[in-house]
Write an enzyme that holds these catalytic residues in place. Structure first.
Site, PDB file in Angstrom:
ATOM      1  N   ASP A  31       0.809  -1.312  -0.133  1.00 21.54           N
ATOM      2  CA  ASP A  31      -0.114  -0.103   0.073  1.00 21.54           C
ATOM      3  C   ASP A  31       0.861   1.253  -0.023  1.00 21.54           C
ATOM      4  OD1 ASP A  31      -1.839   2.272   0.653  1.00 21.54           O
ATOM      5  OD2 ASP A  31      -3.239   0.601   1.522  1.00 21.54           O
ATOM      6  N   SER A  72      -7.413   3.728  -1.156  1.00 23.29           N
ATOM      7  CA  SER A  72      -7.111   2.268  -1.291  1.00 23.29           C
ATOM      8  C   SER A  72      -8.508   1.566  -1.563  1.00 23.29           C
ATOM      9  CB  SER A  72      -6.509   1.897   0.170  1.00 23.29           C
ATOM     10  OG  SER A  72      -5.192   2.349   0.232  1.00 23.29           O
ATOM     11  N   THR A 125      -7.702  -2.203   1.685  1.00 25.97           N
ATOM     12  CA  THR A 125      -7.236  -3.180   0.703  1.00 25.97           C
ATOM     13  C   THR A 125      -7.573  -4.661   0.829  1.00 25.97           C
ATOM     14  OG1 THR A 125      -5.347  -1.648   1.024  1.00 25.97           O
ATOM     15  CG2 THR A 125      -4.973  -3.737  -0.153  1.00 25.97           C
ATOM     16  N   ASP A 243       2.117   2.618   3.331  1.00 28.20           N
ATOM     17  CA  ASP A 243       1.340   3.501   3.094  1.00 28.20           C
ATOM     18  C   ASP A 243       1.265   4.785   4.259  1.00 28.20           C
ATOM     19  OD1 ASP A 243      -1.061   5.260   1.872  1.00 28.20           O
ATOM     20  OD2 ASP A 243      -1.870   4.456   3.713  1.00 28.20           O
ATOM     21  N   ASP A 285      -1.335   0.121  -4.811  1.00 23.51           N
ATOM     22  CA  ASP A 285      -2.439   0.681  -4.919  1.00 23.51           C
ATOM     23  C   ASP A 285      -2.471   2.195  -5.509  1.00 23.51           C
ATOM     24  OD1 ASP A 285      -1.864   1.306  -2.639  1.00 23.51           O
ATOM     25  OD2 ASP A 285      -3.781   0.948  -1.645  1.00 23.51           O
ATOM     26  N   HIS A 286      -1.186   2.492  -5.097  1.00 25.33           N
ATOM     27  CA  HIS A 286      -0.950   4.144  -5.322  1.00 25.33           C
ATOM     28  C   HIS A 286       0.387   4.429  -4.492  1.00 25.33           C
ATOM     29  CE1 HIS A 286      -2.007   4.758  -1.195  1.00 25.33           C
ATOM     30  NE2 HIS A 286      -3.309   4.222  -1.544  1.00 25.33           N
TER      31      HIS A 286
HETATM   32 MG    MG Z   1      -4.290  -0.813   2.732  1.00 26.12          MG
HETATM   33 ZN    ZN Z   2      -3.361   5.901   2.348  1.00 24.16          ZN
END
Ligand code: MG
Ligand code: ZN
Length: 347
Positions: A31, A72, A125, A243, A285-286
């Site tokens: 993530d 996410s 996620t 993340d 995811d990003h």
């Molecule tokens: Mg996540």
């Molecule tokens: Zn985030």
């Protein structure tokens, strides 16, 4: 003539065999793990990452249905279910239609399934692979949907969403077909067909703060269990907190989370090489933090970076693939195509 007949027989037998034996799929999502997070972790790890062992690399466009910068939930839904949706939404598209996830499609084909995350198991996620909710914040509803699901094995935090609920239900008691284990040794020795391992009451702490057990151990044991059956398996592994390090603009946090994830990637890759019929996909995811690597010392494994945001960024993220059909993942494509390619790999 006789040898030709034998050759034809073997060819047709091997065709039948390869059709019957669908590949295992392991998708590993870091993530917030953009290219700079990977670079940081690599330079901070003696200039080395397990990702160098993969066969193909692609790039994924992460934008959501409504926003250039995704969250996410929308990107998890894109990869798990193959549809773009609004930020915050899980498993449901922009026209309010629910979509089966690749995990659910695999289940219909007789796959065993597993989820392992370093966040709570109800976080956006992992939830994208089993839940359908209009808001990722509906954690108790997501936990309920997991309790009604048929996932064979799940590991992550968030026990309170199962046991300390507004509706006073105790989902752990209700999930009678599951064994809930309480530690790594219990997990390892469990012979149950269905296993839940809720590692923390809420969100697990960071690796720096001492999160335990290690993701690599959890995934190695999960692999042993899922691969011991006669059926193929699908597994999601999430390095959730790369993340969170990005949101905190904390490079040490990112690097420590990446290192644990990277070690786990190496174990999964070793498993896939040994197994021969396992597709491994590693992606994000990003990106989080708009991180740039601005300085460091290669021979000391030290990195310095600057952040541009406390949120996510819209830059494309890499996709690494290994195993049967891994070639499908080269090129540049929408994140929804990750679902399409996994789907194609199991036909
Ligand atoms: Mg996540
Ligand atoms: Zn985030």
């Amino acid at each position: 003539m006789r040898s030709l007949f034998i050759l034809l027989l073997f060819t047709s037998l091997s065709t039948v065999y390869s059709q019957e034996k669908l590949p295992n799929i392991i998708i590993m999502i870091g993530d917030g793990m953009g290219l700079t997070q990977i670079s940081s972790g690599m330079y901070a790890n003696k200039n080395s990452t397990a990702l160098e062992g993969f066969e193909y690399v692609g790039l994924s466009k992460t934008h959501a249905l409504d926003k250039l910068v995704t969250d996410s939930a929308a990107s998890g839904t894109a990869m798990a279910c193959g549809v773009k949706t609004y930020n915050g939404v899980i498993g449901i598209d922009g026209k309010n239609k629910s979509h089966p996830s690749i995990l659910e499609i695999c289940q219909k084909k007789g796959y065993k399934t597993g989820l392992v995350a370093t966040s709570s198991i109800v976080h956006a996620t992992p939830a994208s692979f089993y839940a359908k909710v209009i808001s990722r914040r509906l954690y108790e509803k997501i936990a309920f949907q997991l309790s009604q699901h048929n996932v064979d094995l799940f590991v992550g935090g968030g026990k309170d969403y199962f046991t300390k609920r507004d509706d006073n239900r105790n989902l752990i008691n209700e999930m009678s077909e599951y064994e809930f284990v309480n530690g790594l040794n219990d997990f390892k020795s469990s012979q149950s067909e269905k296993i839940g391992y809720l590692t923390y009451n809420g969100e697990p702490p960071s690796k720096i703060e001492g999160r335990d057990p290690d993701l690599n151990d959890l995934v190695s044991i999960s692999l042993e269990k899922l691969s011991s059956k006669n059926s193929p398996f699908f597994m999601l592994v999430e390095g959730s907190q790369i993340d969170w390090g990005g949101h905190a603009n904390d490079l040490d946090y990112i690097v420590s989370e990446f290192k644990e994830f990277d070690k786990t990637i190496q174990s999964v890759l070793d498993f896939a090489k040994n197994n021969g019929n396992t597709l491994v996909i590693v992606t994000a995811d990003h990106e989080t933090g708009g991180l740039a690597l601005t300085d460091g010392k290669l021979n000391q494994s030290k990195v310095k970076g600057k952040f541009n945001t406390g949120g996510h960024s819209a830059t494309m993220v890499p996709v690494f693939s290994y195993g049967p059909n891994s070639k499908l993942f080269s090129g540049i494509y929408e994140n929804t195509a990750i679902f399409d390619k996994m789907f194609e790999a199991i036909q």
